[in-house]
Design a protein around this motif. Structure first.
Motif, PDB file in Angstrom:
ATOM      1  N   VAL A  64       4.431  -9.234 -14.631  1.00  0.00           N
ATOM      2  CA  VAL A  64       5.562  -8.423 -14.176  1.00  0.00           C
ATOM      3  C   VAL A  64       5.154  -7.788 -12.855  1.00  0.00           C
ATOM      4  O   VAL A  64       4.153  -7.062 -12.791  1.00  0.00           O
ATOM      5  N   THR A  65       5.905  -8.065 -11.802  1.00  0.00           N
ATOM      6  CA  THR A  65       5.563  -7.594 -10.459  1.00  0.00           C
ATOM      7  C   THR A  65       6.339  -6.328 -10.118  1.00  0.00           C
ATOM      8  O   THR A  65       7.546  -6.233 -10.382  1.00  0.00           O
ATOM      9  N   LEU A  66       5.658  -5.366  -9.523  1.00  0.00           N
ATOM     10  CA  LEU A  66       6.300  -4.109  -9.141  1.00  0.00           C
ATOM     11  C   LEU A  66       7.349  -4.359  -8.073  1.00  0.00           C
ATOM     12  O   LEU A  66       7.089  -5.022  -7.069  1.00  0.00           O
ATOM     13  N   ALA A  67       8.533  -3.805  -8.296  1.00  0.00           N
ATOM     14  CA  ALA A  67       9.639  -4.010  -7.366  1.00  0.00           C
ATOM     15  C   ALA A  67       9.932  -2.731  -6.580  1.00  0.00           C
ATOM     16  O   ALA A  67       9.489  -1.643  -6.939  1.00  0.00           O
ATOM     17  N   ASP A  68      10.679  -2.884  -5.508  1.00  0.00           N
ATOM     18  CA  ASP A  68      11.114  -1.751  -4.697  1.00  0.00           C
ATOM     19  C   ASP A  68       9.913  -0.997  -4.131  1.00  0.00           C
ATOM     20  O   ASP A  68       8.860  -1.564  -3.929  1.00  0.00           O
ATOM     21  N   ASP A  69      10.091   0.288  -3.886  1.00  0.00           N
ATOM     22  CA  ASP A  69       9.007   1.118  -3.359  1.00  0.00           C
ATOM     23  C   ASP A  69       8.474   2.068  -4.423  1.00  0.00           C
ATOM     24  O   ASP A  69       7.827   3.068  -4.102  1.00  0.00           O
ATOM     25  N   ARG A  70       8.761   1.753  -5.674  1.00  0.00           N
ATOM     26  CA  ARG A  70       8.296   2.625  -6.759  1.00  0.00           C
ATOM     27  C   ARG A  70       6.790   2.506  -6.952  1.00  0.00           C
ATOM     28  O   ARG A  70       6.196   1.486  -6.610  1.00  0.00           O
TER      29      ARG A  70
END
Length: 232
Positions: A99-105
């Motif tokens: 699961v890849t981190l999305a956005d700028d979170r």
């Protein structure tokens, strides 16, 4: 392996940081100390000094959460299982997803796993934060799992959780909130692997991981973690 099919050509991808003299994993912990216990010359003399008589034995001092390591339930529960009690079935050849981190979170949330089939799988959370390993930035603003996500992982009956940051919990908020994600996952005997690396080299799914530490009677210990993937 039936998981890949009989004719599949396989390769292995290392997901572990190397542990060397001076390695610091969690910011502020003491560094790993590797020192000579018996040198080749000393052992050679003990063995008579003839050919093929030398060897080397080193001594290593480290905290249990050094390198890429596994947490067992005993890490947070005084009556929980220790590393030696983790069944190999939970650590060897686990079907996995990334699961890849999305956005700028800087956190993973429930929406990151929506629509994924996670039952009996290892879920590896990739943020790219491992590039800061052994630098001051490693302990700053590192990605973590929200409490809601931890509960959703339990509901989805995942087998294993890994991340490429120091903690699955929010490292910036430990004094206020503690480590609730650890309690949720380890309370269901879901092994946690922290400080992983090289997750960008993996496909999003269709591979397996193995993460086996020595059978030590403590709460956490470093492991050689690797993925088995199809070599295309």
């Amino acid at each position: 392996m039936s998981f890949f099919g009989e004719s599949a050509k396989l390769k292995y991808i290392d997901l572990s940081h190397s542990v060397e003299n001076g390695t610091v994993t969690y910011p502020g912990d003491p560094p790993v100390l590797i020192e000579n216990y018996l040198s080749r010359d000393m052992i050679s003399k003990q063995n008579g000094g003839g050919p093929n008589s030398g060897a080397e034995i080193n001594k290593i001092t480290l905290v249990s959460t050094s390198g890429t390591y596994l947490d067992a339930p005993y890490h947070v529960f005084k009556d929980g299982k220790k590393i030696k009690d983790c069944p190999l079935e939970k650590l060897v050849n686990i079907p996995s997803v990334v699961v890849t981190l999305a956005d700028d979170r800087n956190y993973f949330d429930v929406k990151d796993i929506e629509g994924l089939d996670l039952k009996d799988k290892a879920v590896l959370f990739y943020s790219g934060h491992d590039k800061f390993f052994m630098t001051p930035e490693y302990g700053v603003n590192s990605a973590y799992l929200t409490i809601d996500l931890a509960r959703a992982l339990v509901e989805n009956q995942v087998a294993f959780v890994g991340i490429d940051t120091p903690l699955v919990d929010d490292i910036s908020n430990l004094s206020d909130n503690g480590t609730p994600v650890h309690y949720i996952l380890l309370g269901e005997e879901i092994p946690i692997c922290e400080d992983m690396t090289n997750l960008q080299a993996l496909p999003s799914d269709g591979f397996m991981i193995t993460a086996v530490p020595p059978a030590v009677a403590i709460e956490s210990f470093l492991a050689r973690v690797f993925a088995t993937v199809i070599d295309k």
